[in-house]
Each structure stands twice: as structure tokens, then as C-alpha cells.
Design an enzyme around this catalytic site. Sequence first.
Site, mmCIF file in Angstrom:
data_model
loop_
_atom_site.group_PDB
_atom_site.id
_atom_site.type_symbol
_atom_site.label_atom_id
_atom_site.label_comp_id
_atom_site.label_asym_id
_atom_site.label_seq_id
_atom_site.Cartn_x
_atom_site.Cartn_y
_atom_site.Cartn_z
ATOM 1 N N HIS A 142 86.402 22.509 99.593
ATOM 2 C CA HIS A 142 86.922 21.365 98.845
ATOM 3 C C HIS A 142 88.327 21.023 99.344
ATOM 4 O O HIS A 142 89.008 21.841 99.962
ATOM 5 C CB HIS A 142 86.972 21.687 97.350
ATOM 6 C CG HIS A 142 85.621 21.893 96.745
ATOM 7 N ND1 HIS A 142 84.775 20.854 96.458
ATOM 8 C CD2 HIS A 142 84.961 23.035 96.396
ATOM 9 C CE1 HIS A 142 83.657 21.322 95.943
ATOM 10 N NE2 HIS A 142 83.743 22.644 95.889
ATOM 11 N N CYS B 98 87.065 17.038 101.276
ATOM 12 C CA CYS B 98 87.502 15.750 100.742
ATOM 13 C C CYS B 98 88.962 15.524 101.112
ATOM 14 O O CYS B 98 89.758 16.461 101.149
ATOM 15 C CB CYS B 98 87.353 15.744 99.225
ATOM 16 S SG CYS B 98 85.657 15.891 98.650
#
Length: 475
Positions: A188, A229
Site C-alpha cells: 500500500h 497507490c
Amino acid sequence: KQWYQRRVAITAGEEHYFYFVCNFYFLVSFALLQKEDMFRIALIAACFLLAVQGYHLDEELLQQPEGGGEIWAVLIAGSSNWFNYRHQSDVCHAYHLLTKKHGIPRRNVITFMVNDIAFNGENPNRGYIINALSGKDVYEGVMIDYMGIDVTPQNFLDVLLGKEMDVGSRKTLLSGPKDKVFVNFVDHGAPGVLGFPRDELYLADLTKVLDAMHSQQKYKQMLWYVEACFSGSMFNTLDPNMNITAHTAANESESSWACIWDDDIGVYLGDCWSLNWMNNTEQFFPNLVEETVEQQYLAVKNMTFESHTEIFGDLTLIYKEPISFFMGHNRKKTETEPLSPPARIYSYQSIATPDVMMYHLERKRGRSNNKKEADRLDQEIKYHTLTEGKVQEILDQISRQVTGSLAVSRYAQTITDPECNKGVLSAFFSQCYKMQTHPYITKYLYRLTNLCNGNSVKKIVDVVLDNCNRLKMLS
């Protein structure tokens, strides 16, 4: 060894110990039986020493990059938990591409992986991690150097700097001024930050380490592939004169995406961009010398529809280098070698990475026939749904209190003050919510990080702490 590897991926240190025991046993036995044959004893002793050091004769015969250097690789799956299955699947797949298929010596590949997926209680295929492209197990034979609590930002940065390690396999990056370094990070991310299981790696800290690696001549050229991300925010200010190129799954203001949902095991098997670059690499094998970094970037960009892939840093020299200089197999196909299979065409269901956990919970709830488990899942889904709305309210309130304006930024801005970015996010993660346990918050954190462009870090942090403390009292 094969029986052992079928059941648990082994660390580099464990494999060296295994070789040590086996070779020591055979050496002593052979010496006792063949006292007169000193030549054979010497030969076995040589093999014994090679095994202890982790050398593999077939790897030594493969070509290395031009200029006499070696290829080094660092692979990181920065997440934990079953719903993040795809991250460890991506890294295991990359490991086999680089070592088993492309011939990079395993002693030159350093792997970070929590290792909580293959034998997870929710895994119906115990001891296996499935490769999304082929459906085959990619867990067998992976040498994990740092697992569990050793998967930390500090250990990762120390390894990049070649520091002496006292945890895990103790393997560290011993590259020098003639070597090529390939780094593949999967997890992430948010503006100016990449996730690790319990902590975060910030742009400010990564930048310092890259500067140190450059000044210490830890590499000739370095190529980063980053699946996360907002991954573009980690490299969009990268100095093009540092001999580093970074290819990211997303730009500075968007999420990356997960692909290929497997309903049998209830997880996404891979990340779209990672699957695409590995698919492209397999398509060109064994002719990796014929595709450049630029060509792979453009090909993967055309294959990735969900996010906007980006490339930063040195776009002159490294950009034109063959991918084999960083991924191995630096030779052309011979007439006796079979042709590579065509790129695999697969249909996949995709979803933005921050939404994967909620989708996983909802699908799990839909399959549950146990009332107690269903009630627990209903409560968990309700909690996260309410929390996602609460996070947006808190971030908007922080923004208004800092700026004195009702207007709230709706797009991520370029990070101009990495230290402020680190201070603000650290305060929010430690006192409000962490992206490891609440991954959906990464969609909104730009509202916080944008405040660093024009406001002091102290002012922002004070407001963050005040709002987070108030949230705790209400809870």
C-alpha cells in the site's frame, strides 16, 4: 530439500545450514571410505565450500552485465494479512523470474516477506501461493531473508546501504560501482509514503538513503519497480543525474489496482501493473536483451488501463538499457531454444487497491453460513463503513482549521517539503488511523499532505493531534 521446500519457503541462512549439514556428512563419510583417494576428497571439499557460501554452479556460468559488474535485486512485499495475498504472490513470482528463469544468483537476491499467507488458516491450499498468470504455486523454493517482525522500513533501508545486519539471514546489499541494482516494492501507499506491516517508509527517509547510496557508489545503475497507490509521489522529484530510474504503478495522485479475483480462496491473486510487467517479461524471455527499459515501460503502460503508470529519474542512459541488465538473462536466444509463448491473455476483475479489504469482507460475508461468523463480519463491515466516512470528516476539519478556509483540496499536490509530509502523516498514523489496518484512508490522505505546501509542520501536527485526541475521547 525438495520435500522441505514444498512445505515452507526457506531463508537464505536455513538453506546454507542445510547444505552445510548434508555436505559435511557426505564429506566425512566419503573420507572414511576412500582414504586413499585424496583427489576425490579435495573435489568434494570444494563443492562443500561452494555450498556453504550458497553458490550455484549453473548460476556462475550465466552472463553478467557488461563492464564486469553483477546484478543485485531487493524484493519487498510490505504487507501482512490474508486479504493482501496478492502482494506476496507478486513478490514470489518476481523471485522465480529473476532467479530460476533469468539466472540471477540467489545469493544476490534479498527478499522481504512477512510469510503469513502460505500457511494462513484461511488458505485452502496449505503451503501454496498461487501465481495469478499461470495458476501455479510460486511459494516453493523462495528464500526469504527477512520475515515476520523483521520486515521493517529501517531494515530495508539498512540493507540498501549495505549495513551489517543482525536479524534474518543477515544478507545485505554488497553491490559496488560496477553493479546494477533492481528493487521491486509491492504494498500500500499514500502521498509520500509506502507501507510496511507495522510501520511506514517516508519519502524523506528514502531520499536520504538514495543520496547516500549514490555518494557511496553502491551501484552503477539502479532500477526501481514500485507497485503502490500514489507511488509516483515517491519519485516525481528524483534527480535524473543519480543513475536511478523508477517505474511506478500509479502517478502521484491516484490508486493502483488489484486484479484477478479468485472466488475459491476469496482473494485477489495479483496487482494489475505487476502482473503486466511480469507478463511482458515472460513474453520476451529468453530474449530479454532485445527489450529496453523504455520499451517495457511503454508496453506495460498500454497494458495497464486502471491507473496511469509513470517513469522518473534517468530517462537517457538507463531508459535505453536492455531489461536484462537489471533482470538477468543477458543473452540472445540460441537456435536450439524454443520460442517464447505469446503473452497470456486473461480476463480479470479489477478494483482500486484501497477498496480490496472491504470487498474481501463483503464477499466473505456473502459466503458465510455460520451465524456467529456472519454477525461478526456484519459488525466489521459496519465499523469500516462508518470509519471511512469519519476519516473524511476529520481530514476536512483539519484542513479548514489549518487554512481558515472552507475550501478543501480535492487533488494530491506535488510534495515540496518531505519532512513536513513525514511529520504530519506520522502524527495521523500514530494517533488516528493506520493505513495497514484501514487501507481505504489512503484515498483521502492527500487532503492532509497538501497542507504542507504553505503551512508549518508544527501548526498542522498540533491540529492533527487535537482532532485525533478528541476522536479517541468520543470513541
